[in-house]
Design a protein around this motif. Structure first.
Motif, PDB file in Angstrom:
ATOM      1  N   ASP A  45      15.089  17.928 -10.514  1.00  0.00           N
ATOM      2  CA  ASP A  45      14.364  16.951 -11.614  1.00  0.00           C
ATOM      3  C   ASP A  45      14.381  15.610 -11.207  1.00  0.00           C
ATOM      4  O   ASP A  45      13.237  14.643 -11.693  1.00  0.00           O
ATOM      5  N   PHE A  46      14.239  14.008 -10.247  1.00  0.00           N
ATOM      6  CA  PHE A  46      13.857  13.373  -9.834  1.00  0.00           C
ATOM      7  C   PHE A  46      13.006  13.684  -7.916  1.00  0.00           C
ATOM      8  O   PHE A  46      13.094  12.469  -7.392  1.00  0.00           O
ATOM      9  N   PHE A  47      12.594  14.839  -8.066  1.00  0.00           N
ATOM     10  CA  PHE A  47      11.670  15.245  -6.758  1.00  0.00           C
ATOM     11  C   PHE A  47      10.435  14.142  -6.069  1.00  0.00           C
ATOM     12  O   PHE A  47      10.146  14.323  -5.230  1.00  0.00           O
ATOM     13  N   SER A  48       9.748  13.754  -7.436  1.00  0.00           N
ATOM     14  CA  SER A  48       8.547  13.806  -7.364  1.00  0.00           C
ATOM     15  C   SER A  48       8.828  12.460  -7.317  1.00  0.00           C
ATOM     16  O   SER A  48       9.657  11.454  -7.998  1.00  0.00           O
ATOM     17  N   PRO A  49       7.708  11.600  -6.454  1.00  0.00           N
ATOM     18  CA  PRO A  49       7.895  10.270  -6.577  1.00  0.00           C
ATOM     19  C   PRO A  49       7.298   9.315  -7.498  1.00  0.00           C
ATOM     20  O   PRO A  49       7.287   8.426  -8.146  1.00  0.00           O
ATOM     21  N   ASP A  50       6.165   9.760  -8.605  1.00  0.00           N
ATOM     22  CA  ASP A  50       5.937   9.425  -9.785  1.00  0.00           C
ATOM     23  C   ASP A  50       6.414  10.406 -10.738  1.00  0.00           C
ATOM     24  O   ASP A  50       6.722  11.400 -11.118  1.00  0.00           O
ATOM     25  N   PRO A  51       8.133   9.451 -11.686  1.00  0.00           N
ATOM     26  CA  PRO A  51       7.960   9.870 -12.528  1.00  0.00           C
ATOM     27  C   PRO A  51       7.323  10.677 -13.458  1.00  0.00           C
ATOM     28  O   PRO A  51       7.910  12.084 -14.742  1.00  0.00           O
ATOM     29  N   SER A  52       6.000  10.248 -14.017  1.00  0.00           N
ATOM     30  CA  SER A  52       5.530  11.192 -14.783  1.00  0.00           C
ATOM     31  C   SER A  52       4.801  12.214 -14.659  1.00  0.00           C
ATOM     32  O   SER A  52       4.313  12.834 -15.881  1.00  0.00           O
ATOM     33  N   SER A  53       4.719  12.473 -13.350  1.00  0.00           N
ATOM     34  CA  SER A  53       4.579  14.047 -12.800  1.00  0.00           C
ATOM     35  C   SER A  53       5.963  14.196 -12.406  1.00  0.00           C
ATOM     36  O   SER A  53       5.608  15.775 -11.696  1.00  0.00           O
ATOM     37  N   GLY A  54       7.124  14.649 -12.418  1.00  0.00           N
ATOM     38  CA  GLY A  54       7.900  15.468 -11.791  1.00  0.00           C
ATOM     39  C   GLY A  54       8.768  16.234 -13.362  1.00  0.00           C
ATOM     40  O   GLY A  54       8.496  16.213 -14.172  1.00  0.00           O
ATOM     41  N   ARG A  55       9.281  17.083 -12.774  1.00  0.00           N
ATOM     42  CA  ARG A  55       9.735  18.041 -13.354  1.00  0.00           C
ATOM     43  C   ARG A  55      10.680  18.259 -14.561  1.00  0.00           C
ATOM     44  O   ARG A  55      11.114  16.670 -14.763  1.00  0.00           O
ATOM     45  N   ALA A  82      11.388   7.307  -7.219  1.00  0.00           N
ATOM     46  CA  ALA A  82      11.207   7.935  -8.654  1.00  0.00           C
ATOM     47  C   ALA A  82      12.592   6.665  -9.597  1.00  0.00           C
ATOM     48  O   ALA A  82      12.187   6.850 -10.516  1.00  0.00           O
ATOM     49  N   TYR A  83      12.713   5.824  -8.970  1.00  0.00           N
ATOM     50  CA  TYR A  83      13.882   4.795  -9.641  1.00  0.00           C
ATOM     51  C   TYR A  83      13.555   3.631  -8.669  1.00  0.00           C
ATOM     52  O   TYR A  83      14.652   3.136  -8.968  1.00  0.00           O
ATOM     53  N   LEU A  84      12.491   3.343  -8.640  1.00  0.00           N
ATOM     54  CA  LEU A  84      11.719   1.763  -9.038  1.00  0.00           C
ATOM     55  C   LEU A  84      11.432   1.209  -9.849  1.00  0.00           C
ATOM     56  O   LEU A  84      10.047   2.055 -10.190  1.00  0.00           O
ATOM     57  N   LYS A  85      10.609   0.188  -9.790  1.00  0.00           N
ATOM     58  CA  LYS A  85       9.890  -0.201 -10.364  1.00  0.00           C
ATOM     59  C   LYS A  85       8.660  -0.873 -10.043  1.00  0.00           C
ATOM     60  O   LYS A  85       9.243  -2.220  -9.016  1.00  0.00           O
ATOM     61  N   PHE A  86       7.536  -0.505  -9.898  1.00  0.00           N
ATOM     62  CA  PHE A  86       6.250  -1.741  -8.474  1.00  0.00           C
ATOM     63  C   PHE A  86       5.329  -0.880  -9.402  1.00  0.00           C
ATOM     64  O   PHE A  86       4.987  -0.197 -10.561  1.00  0.00           O
ATOM     65  N   ASP A  87       4.277  -1.506  -9.199  1.00  0.00           N
ATOM     66  CA  ASP A  87       2.582  -1.496  -9.918  1.00  0.00           C
ATOM     67  C   ASP A  87       2.525  -0.054  -9.053  1.00  0.00           C
ATOM     68  O   ASP A  87       1.755  -0.234  -7.689  1.00  0.00           O
ATOM     69  N   ARG A  88       2.098   0.723  -9.280  1.00  0.00           N
ATOM     70  CA  ARG A  88       1.933   2.479  -8.946  1.00  0.00           C
ATOM     71  C   ARG A  88       0.419   2.759  -9.257  1.00  0.00           C
ATOM     72  O   ARG A  88       0.181   3.832  -8.542  1.00  0.00           O
ATOM     73  N   SER A  89      -0.545   2.237  -8.880  1.00  0.00           N
ATOM     74  CA  SER A  89      -1.548   1.728  -9.100  1.00  0.00           C
ATOM     75  C   SER A  89      -2.340   1.629  -7.937  1.00  0.00           C
ATOM     76  O   SER A  89      -3.545   1.897  -7.507  1.00  0.00           O
ATOM     77  N   ARG A  90      -1.321   0.705  -6.486  1.00  0.00           N
ATOM     78  CA  ARG A  90      -1.303   0.883  -6.106  1.00  0.00           C
ATOM     79  C   ARG A  90      -0.425   1.300  -4.303  1.00  0.00           C
ATOM     80  O   ARG A  90       0.513   1.791  -5.377  1.00  0.00           O
ATOM     81  N   ASN A  91      -0.566   1.142  -3.022  1.00  0.00           N
ATOM     82  CA  ASN A  91       0.569   1.318  -2.171  1.00  0.00           C
ATOM     83  C   ASN A  91       1.704   0.925  -2.242  1.00  0.00           C
ATOM     84  O   ASN A  91       1.647  -0.242  -2.178  1.00  0.00           O
TER      85      ASN A  91
END
Length: 379
Positions: A45-55, A82-91
């Motif tokens: 469920d929380f395997f992907s670093p991007d929650p929007s593309s998670g299982r 997966a459980y952080l808040k940050f700007d995902r448009s950059r590293n």
């Protein structure tokens, strides 16, 4: 705890002695394994670093099926972004590694709580930790093995989880520090050269993290994945109160046949057999017995051992997979070592594996690999 105070403490704790009396012993006359012979599944469920593309989330109904089928363990491999808040448009930056998203953490809590409802032991694992993951696909800002800032962040995350489950029994939850450690030339290149983590480096990380976890509850159960991406015993931490986790993927030509994340060339490889000659090696139960011998000896020395991941990608012929996997499970369980299939639903799983050579059973809207489930239930 303030971040600055936490980092100061973690910098001091690495040198601390960690040989302590084990708080968590399960007598097992069969093989004297300090860990129970748990069997179950990895839940991604929380395997992907991007929650929007998670299982798709594991449902309570699926946990009930697991329990009804006799399973008592789930491992939750988490990517810390997966459980952080940050700007995902950059590293991500090193500072952003500390920006916990409380709503995301609560979703993880919900899964843990549901698993506990069905009497599952839950193993929380950092599959992607600050500065390291066995897989690429997310740009790490530093290297966990060489950069103190990464180790500080690693300990911060584990302290957070330990605090969150401070009052939960070790019979119900454990903390699997880091998925499949290795040294890699380029932390952000999937196929860059890998070597073993030097023993003293692994020990430093294990000591720091265990101090961060047990500061909240000295009875917390901690597990460390084997060196060399989970395959090798870690003798340098055998004196610590930390269990170790092996893998059920040997040999890779069986478990990861044609897997693009594991092989650069997925076309020019011999088709697997079990047993039989495959390329320049003869594959047999004897090779498995040799592979697991150090792990069995570790159990006999009083260190808890569990197989945190095992299984086979869906390109291996099903009959070959089952023949090989039967030997893997037999060797493990005969020696009192439990196991956790990667995964429950998906390409490696008992549900919806998309194999082309399986006669699936319809199961509540899913495709069930009944032969694989029967084999797992046997052990």
């Amino acid at each position: 705890m303030q971040r600055r105070t936490f980092i100061k403490n973690t910098g001091m704790m690495v040198a601390a002695s960690a040989a302590v009396t084990s708080p968590f012993t399960f007598p097992n006359p069969e093989a004297k394994n300090k860990l129970p012979k748990w069997k179950g599944f990895n839940l991604l469920d929380f395997f992907s670093p991007d929650p929007s593309s998670g299982r798709k989330a594991t449902t309570e109904e699926q946990l009930k099926w697991m329990s009804d089928w006799g399973f008592d363990f789930v491992r939750i491999p988490m990517a810390y972004p997966a459980y952080l808040k940050f700007d995902r448009s950059r590293n991500i930056t090193p500072d952003e590694v500390y920006q916990i998203d409380e709503q995301a953490v609560e979703r993880i809590d919900k899964l843990v709580s549901a698993a506990h409802k069905y009497n599952m032991h839950v193993s929380l694992n950092l599959h992607r930790a600050p500065g390291y993951c066995v897989n690429a696909g997310f740009n790490e800002p530093y290297n966990l093995w060489t950069d103190q800032k990464a180790l500080d962040a690693f300990c911060f995350h584990w302290n957070m989880w330990a605090k969150r489950y401070k009052n939960v029994s070790s019979k119900k939850i454990s903390f699997d520090l880091l998925n499949e450690p290795s040294m890699r030339e380029d932390m952000n290149d999937q196929h860059s050269k890998r070597t073993s983590v030097p023993g003293e480096v692994y020990r430093k990380l294990a000591l720091a993290a265990s101090e961060a976890i047990r500061r909240e509850n000295p009875m917390h159960l901690i597990i460390a994945d084997g060196n060399d991406v989970g395959t090798s015993v870690i003798p340098e931490i055998a004196d610590l109160d930390i269990a170790q986790s092996c893998r059920g993927y040997h040999p890779g030509i069986i478990s990861h046949y044609k897997a693009p994340w594991a092989m650069k060339d997925t076309e020019n490889i011999p088709e697997p057999k079990w047993p039989g000659q495959v390329g320049d090696q003869y594959l047999s139960r004897a090779m498995l017995e040799k592979f697991y011998k150090p792990w069995i000896e570790l159990v006999q020395k009083g260190v808890g051992v569990h197989c945190g991941e095992c299984g086979c990608w869906n390109k291996t012929p099903h009959a070959v997979f089952l023949a090989w996997f039967g030997d893997v499970l037999d060797i493990l369980t005969t020696n009192g070592i439990g196991f956790s299939l990667w995964e429950f639903a998906g390409d490696f799983g008992v549900l919806d594996s998309r194999r082309e050579d399986v006669r699936y059973e319809d199961w509540h809207g899913h495709k069930l690999d009944r032969k694989l489930l029967t084999l797992l239930m046997k052990y």
